[in-house]
Design an enzyme around this catalytic site. Sequence first.
Site, mmCIF file in Angstrom:
data_model
loop_
_atom_site.group_PDB
_atom_site.id
_atom_site.type_symbol
_atom_site.label_atom_id
_atom_site.label_comp_id
_atom_site.label_asym_id
_atom_site.label_seq_id
_atom_site.Cartn_x
_atom_site.Cartn_y
_atom_site.Cartn_z
ATOM 1 N N LYS A 58 0.836 -1.204 0.000
ATOM 2 C CA LYS A 58 0.000 0.000 0.000
ATOM 3 C C LYS A 58 0.871 1.254 0.000
ATOM 4 C CE LYS A 58 -3.719 -2.545 2.225
ATOM 5 N NZ LYS A 58 -4.330 -3.026 3.482
ATOM 6 N N GLN A 102 -4.875 -1.920 9.771
ATOM 7 C CA GLN A 102 -4.822 -3.228 9.122
ATOM 8 C C GLN A 102 -5.512 -4.290 9.977
ATOM 9 O OE1 GLN A 102 -3.661 -3.712 6.009
ATOM 10 N NE2 GLN A 102 -4.073 -5.891 6.056
ATOM 11 N N ASP A 125 -11.429 2.423 4.240
ATOM 12 C CA ASP A 125 -11.764 0.998 4.197
ATOM 13 C C ASP A 125 -13.272 0.784 4.038
ATOM 14 O OD1 ASP A 125 -9.744 -0.943 4.302
ATOM 15 O OD2 ASP A 125 -9.347 -0.557 6.419
HETATM 16 N N1 GUN Z 1 -6.991 -7.045 5.892
HETATM 17 C C1 GUN Z 1 -7.266 -7.726 4.755
HETATM 18 N N2 GUN Z 1 -7.879 -6.918 3.862
HETATM 19 C C2 GUN Z 1 -7.989 -5.696 4.455
HETATM 20 C C3 GUN Z 1 -8.517 -4.450 4.045
HETATM 21 O O1 GUN Z 1 -9.048 -4.273 2.944
HETATM 22 N N3 GUN Z 1 -8.424 -3.439 4.937
HETATM 23 C C4 GUN Z 1 -7.870 -3.605 6.165
HETATM 24 N N4 GUN Z 1 -7.841 -2.551 6.999
HETATM 25 N N5 GUN Z 1 -7.378 -4.738 6.580
HETATM 26 C C5 GUN Z 1 -7.426 -5.791 5.723
#
Ligand code: GUN
Length: 296
Positions: A58, A102, A125
């Site tokens: 990211k 996350q 998110d």
């Molecule tokens: N863990 C796996 N996919 C995601 C996501 O799209 N966002 C977040 N915050 N954690 C994740």
Amino acid sequence: MIMKTQAMQIIDGKQVAEEVLAECRGDLGKLRERGVTPGLAVVLVGDDPASRVYVGSKARKCGELGIYSRQIELPAETSQDELLGVVRELNADDAIHGILVQSPPPKHIDEATVVRAIDPAKDVDGFHPENVAKLVLEDPAGFVPCTPAGCMRLIASTGIETAGAEAVVVGRSMIVGKPMAHLLMAKGADATVTVAHSRTRDLAAVCRRADILVAAVGRPEMITGDFVKDGAVIIDVGINRVDDSSRKRGYRLTGDVAYDEASAVCRAITPVPGGVGPMTIAFLMANTIKAATLRG
Ligand code: GUN
């Protein structure tokens, strides 16, 4: 009789993600003219190796696009109150337009409480109840969770008619299954949606109804060839690490779908890796740009 045969399509997530990123670059150019640089904060608590890889990708993508990114790595022992304090600081920070914590956090942290602490206008998110409500209400001002948004775009890229189609989503998670079901049934997509899960009776029979099959369970290769309707479009959201001593790193990545078996039956399928994964990151970028655009 002439039989019409159609080649099986491997859905190229990297290529479709590039299309989304090209749109992002255009939007970023407009923001730059207004003197706005979008900023994304990614918070990682603990040292789950897979999460670390995702968080790194990211940040790298932000760098490529010219989005400001701040990576905040906290030790696994971080208390919930400390984490809430970090979120509050990011809420108040004008350089930050998007905040992502996350998932999954360590067990002593209540994820729902943390998600509710994020300013909904920075919730890229799309997990905050306010954004969940907007998704269900089909209010375009909300943030749509990145992975389901990416899956919808991949489905669109195949050209399949979703209106009236039978869609089966396997998995009912907050991150993928539930939002995916809402997007598929929303006006414009108009699919007939079934959500299957661990308690579903005769899962294979339910899946065989699917013109569009979305697998998001996190169990390696559990969707076998006999689950697949002839000509279905399959979106495999699973990214599972399976021990493999023949690989230098000791594991290989596999989806929730038994790829070889399924691809003998279906019309189109996403590979793992290279399918859904790049789309999630592309839509995180798009959501961060949207947050910056809305705040102005
Ligand atoms: N863990 C796996 N996919 C995601 C996501 O799209 N966002 C977040 N915050 N954690 C994740």
